[in-house]
Every structure is written in C-alpha cells, then in structure tokens.
Design a protein around this motif. Structure first.
Motif, PDB file in Angstrom:
ATOM      1  N   GLU A  94     -28.027   0.630 -42.377  1.00 38.00           N
ATOM      2  CA  GLU A  94     -26.693   0.888 -41.825  1.00 38.00           C
ATOM      3  C   GLU A  94     -25.710   1.115 -42.976  1.00 38.00           C
ATOM      4  N   GLY A  95     -24.931   2.177 -42.874  1.00 38.26           N
ATOM      5  CA  GLY A  95     -23.976   2.498 -43.919  1.00 38.26           C
ATOM      6  C   GLY A  95     -24.468   3.521 -44.918  1.00 38.26           C
ATOM      7  N   THR A  96     -25.794   3.827 -44.901  1.00 39.36           N
ATOM      8  CA  THR A  96     -26.334   4.847 -45.802  1.00 39.36           C
ATOM      9  C   THR A  96     -25.607   6.182 -45.578  1.00 39.36           C
ATOM     10  N   ILE A  97     -25.229   6.837 -46.671  1.00 40.89           N
ATOM     11  CA  ILE A  97     -24.576   8.149 -46.589  1.00 40.89           C
ATOM     12  C   ILE A  97     -25.565   9.211 -47.048  1.00 40.89           C
ATOM     13  N   GLN A  98     -26.076   9.970 -46.089  1.00 44.15           N
ATOM     14  CA  GLN A  98     -26.986  11.057 -46.401  1.00 44.15           C
ATOM     15  C   GLN A  98     -26.200  12.357 -46.592  1.00 44.15           C
ATOM     16  N   VAL A  99     -26.734  13.238 -47.451  1.00 48.25           N
ATOM     17  CA  VAL A  99     -26.101  14.539 -47.662  1.00 48.25           C
ATOM     18  C   VAL A  99     -27.145  15.633 -47.438  1.00 48.25           C
ATOM     19  N   PRO A 100     -27.126  16.318 -46.295  1.00 47.81           N
ATOM     20  CA  PRO A 100     -28.053  17.428 -46.042  1.00 47.81           C
ATOM     21  C   PRO A 100     -27.673  18.654 -46.872  1.00 47.81           C
ATOM     22  N   LYS A 101     -28.397  19.730 -46.696  1.00 50.55           N
ATOM     23  CA  LYS A 101     -28.192  20.900 -47.556  1.00 50.55           C
ATOM     24  C   LYS A 101     -26.825  21.561 -47.393  1.00 50.55           C
ATOM     25  N   ASN A 102     -26.139  21.326 -46.268  1.00 58.01           N
ATOM     26  CA  ASN A 102     -24.794  21.910 -46.120  1.00 58.01           C
ATOM     27  C   ASN A 102     -23.731  21.146 -46.909  1.00 58.01           C
ATOM     28  N   GLY A 103     -24.127  20.015 -47.523  1.00 61.31           N
ATOM     29  CA  GLY A 103     -23.205  19.265 -48.369  1.00 61.31           C
ATOM     30  C   GLY A 103     -22.230  18.374 -47.642  1.00 61.31           C
ATOM     31  N   LYS A 104     -22.336  18.277 -46.302  1.00 63.21           N
ATOM     32  CA  LYS A 104     -21.402  17.458 -45.515  1.00 63.21           C
ATOM     33  C   LYS A 104     -22.020  16.076 -45.248  1.00 63.21           C
ATOM     34  N   PRO A 105     -21.378  14.995 -45.698  1.00 66.96           N
ATOM     35  CA  PRO A 105     -21.963  13.655 -45.581  1.00 66.96           C
ATOM     36  C   PRO A 105     -22.134  13.188 -44.134  1.00 66.96           C
ATOM     37  N   ILE A 106     -23.176  12.385 -43.902  1.00 69.06           N
ATOM     38  CA  ILE A 106     -23.427  11.733 -42.622  1.00 69.06           C
ATOM     39  C   ILE A 106     -23.635  10.250 -42.906  1.00 69.06           C
ATOM     40  N   ILE A 107     -22.847   9.391 -42.257  1.00 74.97           N
ATOM     41  CA  ILE A 107     -22.964   7.944 -42.456  1.00 74.97           C
ATOM     42  C   ILE A 107     -23.779   7.348 -41.316  1.00 74.97           C
ATOM     43  N   MET A 108     -24.858   6.663 -41.669  1.00 78.31           N
ATOM     44  CA  MET A 108     -25.753   6.086 -40.667  1.00 78.31           C
ATOM     45  C   MET A 108     -25.128   4.841 -40.027  1.00 78.31           C
ATOM     46  N   MET A 109     -25.236   4.757 -38.682  1.00 79.39           N
ATOM     47  CA  MET A 109     -24.637   3.650 -37.950  1.00 79.39           C
ATOM     48  C   MET A 109     -25.715   2.862 -37.186  1.00 79.39           C
ATOM     49  N   ALA A 110     -25.327   2.126 -36.161  1.00 84.85           N
ATOM     50  CA  ALA A 110     -26.219   1.151 -35.516  1.00 84.85           C
ATOM     51  C   ALA A 110     -27.488   1.768 -34.934  1.00 84.85           C
ATOM     52  N   ASP A 111     -27.381   2.928 -34.298  1.00 84.58           N
ATOM     53  CA  ASP A 111     -28.542   3.565 -33.658  1.00 84.58           C
ATOM     54  C   ASP A 111     -29.238   4.569 -34.576  1.00 84.58           C
ATOM     55  N   ARG A 112     -29.083   4.386 -35.875  1.00 76.39           N
ATOM     56  CA  ARG A 112     -29.681   5.297 -36.862  1.00 76.39           C
ATOM     57  C   ARG A 112     -31.208   5.340 -36.725  1.00 76.39           C
ATOM     58  N   GLN A 113     -31.785   6.418 -37.238  1.00 77.78           N
ATOM     59  CA  GLN A 113     -33.231   6.506 -37.326  1.00 77.78           C
ATOM     60  C   GLN A 113     -33.736   5.501 -38.371  1.00 77.78           C
ATOM     61  N   THR A 114     -35.021   5.213 -38.366  1.00 73.99           N
ATOM     62  CA  THR A 114     -35.556   4.207 -39.286  1.00 73.99           C
ATOM     63  C   THR A 114     -35.829   4.769 -40.673  1.00 73.99           C
ATOM     64  N   THR A 115     -36.106   6.069 -40.777  1.00 74.93           N
ATOM     65  CA  THR A 115     -36.316   6.707 -42.075  1.00 74.93           C
ATOM     66  C   THR A 115     -35.545   8.020 -42.116  1.00 74.93           C
ATOM     67  N   GLY A 116     -35.311   8.520 -43.326  1.00 78.35           N
ATOM     68  CA  GLY A 116     -34.611   9.781 -43.454  1.00 78.35           C
ATOM     69  C   GLY A 116     -35.108  10.571 -44.646  1.00 78.35           C
ATOM     70  N   GLY A 117     -34.981  11.882 -44.583  1.00 78.87           N
ATOM     71  CA  GLY A 117     -35.481  12.757 -45.627  1.00 78.87           C
ATOM     72  C   GLY A 117     -34.411  13.509 -46.389  1.00 78.87           C
ATOM     73  N   TYR A 118     -33.134  13.077 -46.235  1.00 81.03           N
ATOM     74  CA  TYR A 118     -32.042  13.686 -46.994  1.00 81.03           C
ATOM     75  C   TYR A 118     -31.621  12.743 -48.127  1.00 81.03           C
ATOM     76  N   THR A 119     -31.150  13.318 -49.201  1.00 81.25           N
ATOM     77  CA  THR A 119     -30.670  12.527 -50.333  1.00 81.25           C
ATOM     78  C   THR A 119     -29.542  11.585 -49.915  1.00 81.25           C
ATOM     79  N   ARG A 120     -29.560  10.392 -50.517  1.00 84.18           N
ATOM     80  CA  ARG A 120     -28.585   9.353 -50.184  1.00 84.18           C
ATOM     81  C   ARG A 120     -27.651   9.165 -51.376  1.00 84.18           C
ATOM     82  N   ILE A 121     -26.422   9.578 -51.210  1.00 81.25           N
ATOM     83  CA  ILE A 121     -25.474   9.536 -52.323  1.00 81.25           C
ATOM     84  C   ILE A 121     -24.868   8.149 -52.509  1.00 81.25           C
ATOM     85  N   ALA A 122     -24.736   7.389 -51.428  1.00 81.65           N
ATOM     86  CA  ALA A 122     -24.105   6.067 -51.501  1.00 81.65           C
ATOM     87  C   ALA A 122     -24.329   5.338 -50.178  1.00 81.65           C
TER      88      ALA A 122
END
Length: 334
Positions: free
Chosen positions: A236-264
């Motif tokens: 929870e709170g992971t900030i992923q950055v997909p190829k479009n460069g727009k950040p996504i902050i993971m919240m309570a119902d987030r997926q368990t794994t992710g394949g995008y770079t995590r900037i913070a």
C-alpha cells in the motif's frame, strides 16, 4: 443479536476492517479500510477492538435504521450526519434507540466516512478478515456493496460510554496535500531530471481513481529505458510509473504484484490523507528518510494508545504545584 437495516446505501458502502493479512503470497488482495486512521477512531469510540469491521461510505453516505438500542460513531469525511433529522457530531459516541434513523449526505470535506457500531458486524471471517473485496466477490456482506433492504447483524454489546476524540487528533482534510515518500527500489531506473520532476511537480488526482489505485495527471516522469520490470510484490502506498510516465499510487484493493517500475512509496501515516482526497485535488511529494517514517508511525501509535488508556480508565493524572506545594490529582472524566 442486534441488527440494522440499510434504507439507502449511498454511493458505495462496504464492510471493511484492517484487511486480509498474510495472504498476498497466495495472490489474495489485502483490501481493508482505505483510511485506516479514521477507521480506528470510529471503533475506539464504541469500545470495539480498533480493527473491527466498519461500514466505509464513499462520497455520499448511507441511510440506516437501528432496530435495537446501539452505540455508534461516525468518523472521517464530513457527510453532515443526522439522527432522526437532527445534526449529530462526528468523532463522538452517539446512542441510537430502536427505530432511529441515521442519514449521511454528500461529503463536504474528505471522501470516505466510517460508521462503527458497538459490538461490530456479525459477518463471516474470510481468511481472517471481514473486509469486502468487490472484484473477487468475497468478504463483508455477501461479497458485495450494501444495497437497500439489507439487514446486518451486530454482535450484542452493552457499551454505553460517551467518548469524544480530542480535537488535535481529528484530521483536517485539504484539496491539496504534500505526501511524504520513501524513494523506491527502482529509483535508479529513472533519470536524475525525472526524479527532480517527481519531487517538484504538482499532480492532479484523476477520475480513474478508486480503492485499487490513485491515478495522477501531471508532468510525465521519464525512464532511462523500459518502464517494465519482473513482477514483484506491491505494498500500500507504492507509486508505480508505467510507460506513459503518469504515477499510480497503490491503495487498499491493489493487486498483489506489479510489473511497473516503483519510484517511491507514500508512508503509511500519510495514506489516510490521500484516501480522503477527491478527483481534481492535487498532491506534491516530499522525500523523507526511513527513520523519519518510523518515527511518525511511533508517535501516532503512542497517541492512539494513550487515548485508549484514558477512555478505558476514565481517569487522568496531574501533578499540580500551588505556592510551592505539590499535589497529586486524579481527575475522573464523564
């Protein structure tokens, strides 16, 4: 067994507790309350374990009929709650009689409100949690959001103490917030300029935000090469950055794994602030150390435990000096 009846569910109302802990390794989403601070306050006000299930209401609250005398509390977003048409205070215990009707409107500050009832909801524990996971259709009440006509059972409780959250512990919600972050495990995947962009830009919360993640719009963040990594665990709170460069902050119902770079990652004590923000609100990011993040958690936990101790003992201790003479004073609070 006490019960309540849902007259109107509002925009989105679900039962949530602290979440489904220990099952991410099996691909099971944590879920749980998005604002875990307000959620805990609601439970403390009605004498529950602070991680007991509550009703989380989003944007526009539910209308509920109490079928038995019940202590309840509302925290989080201000949805102008009323009991039988009369305004009631949030962040304070209220006693409802059989037949009373609690109505919540549209949030005038914040986004999510929490309704806790003394005794807690008598629903099935799924993998140790009462939390509703809508995409998986399990947990909570029949694995779904609440509907008009639903009757929910409440574990019987004799709790009738009136409690009030101290004003300095009640959150104030803003339309623009600075979120503290710990830099991520893939920080080196981003250019130096893009790290500066991330830490010095204002981002807007988009309409495509929900319990799973907060999507942001603003200055794109540039990768050195690919945005993709081998999938790995998400918190929870992971900030992923997909190829479009727009950040996504993971919240309570987030997926368990992710394949995008995590900037913070947004620190846990700032996630409740984020959970109460609406589309169109803006955020900025501030880098802090891991030690600073731990210190903030420690301070918050100590304050919560101190408050619980006062409520449970209903007594406070003071040392008073009058003309050089020291007195020990016990004050019993109503």
């Amino acid at each position: 067994m006490n019960r309540i009846r849902i007259i109107s569910p509002g925009m989105l109302s679900t039962i949530q507790d602290r979440g489904r802990m220990g099952y991410q390794q099996y691909g099971v989403t944590v879920s749980g309350a998005t604002d875990k601070y307000s959620f805990q306050l609601a439970n403390i006000l009605v004498g529950n374990n602070r991680y007991e299930g509550c009703i989380e209401m989003t944007m526009h609250g539910a209308t509920v009929e109490f079928m038995h005398k019940t202590a309840f509390a509302v925290t989080g977003a201000d949805m102008l709650p009323t009991l039988n048409g009369k305004s009631i205070r949030a962040n304070e215990t209220v006693i409802a009689e059989a037949g009373d009707i609690l109505k919540s409107g549209t949030a005038i500050s914040g986004l999510r409100s929490y309704l806790a009832l003394a005794g807690g909801f008598d629903v099935e524990n799924v993998m140790g949690s009462k939390s509703t996971y809508l995409r998986g259709s399990f947990g909570g009440f029949k694995g779904r959001k609440l509907k008009s006509g639903d009757e929910l059972s409440i574990t019987s409780s004799s709790f009738d103490q009136i409690r009030m959250i101290p004003s300095d512990m009640v959150p104030v919600y803003r339309n623009d917030s600075v979120l503290s972050v710990i830099m991520g495990t893939e920080e080196e995947y981003f250019t130096v300029d893009s790290i500066e962009t991330f830490l010095n830009s204002t981002y807007t919360i988009t309409e495509q935000s929900d319990r799973m993640g907060i999507r942001l719009d603003g200055q794109p963040i540039t990768h050195k090469a690919s945005a993709d990594i081998l999938s790995s665990g998400i918190t929870e709170g992971t900030i992923q950055v997909p190829k479009n460069g727009k950040p996504i902050i993971m919240m309570a119902d987030r997926q368990t794994t992710g394949g995008y770079t995590r900037i913070a990652s947004v620190i846990s004590t700032d996630i409740p602030k984020l959970a109460q923000m609406k589309p169109g609100n803006t955020v900025r990011f501030q880098k802090i150390s891991l030690q600073d993040a731990h210190d903030r958690i420690r301070v918050q936990e100590e304050r919560i435990l101190q408050m619980i101790g006062v409520f449970e003992n209903q007594k406070r201790y003071f040392r008073v000096s009058i003309n050089g003479e020291v007195f020990e004073v016990d004050v019993w609070e109503k």
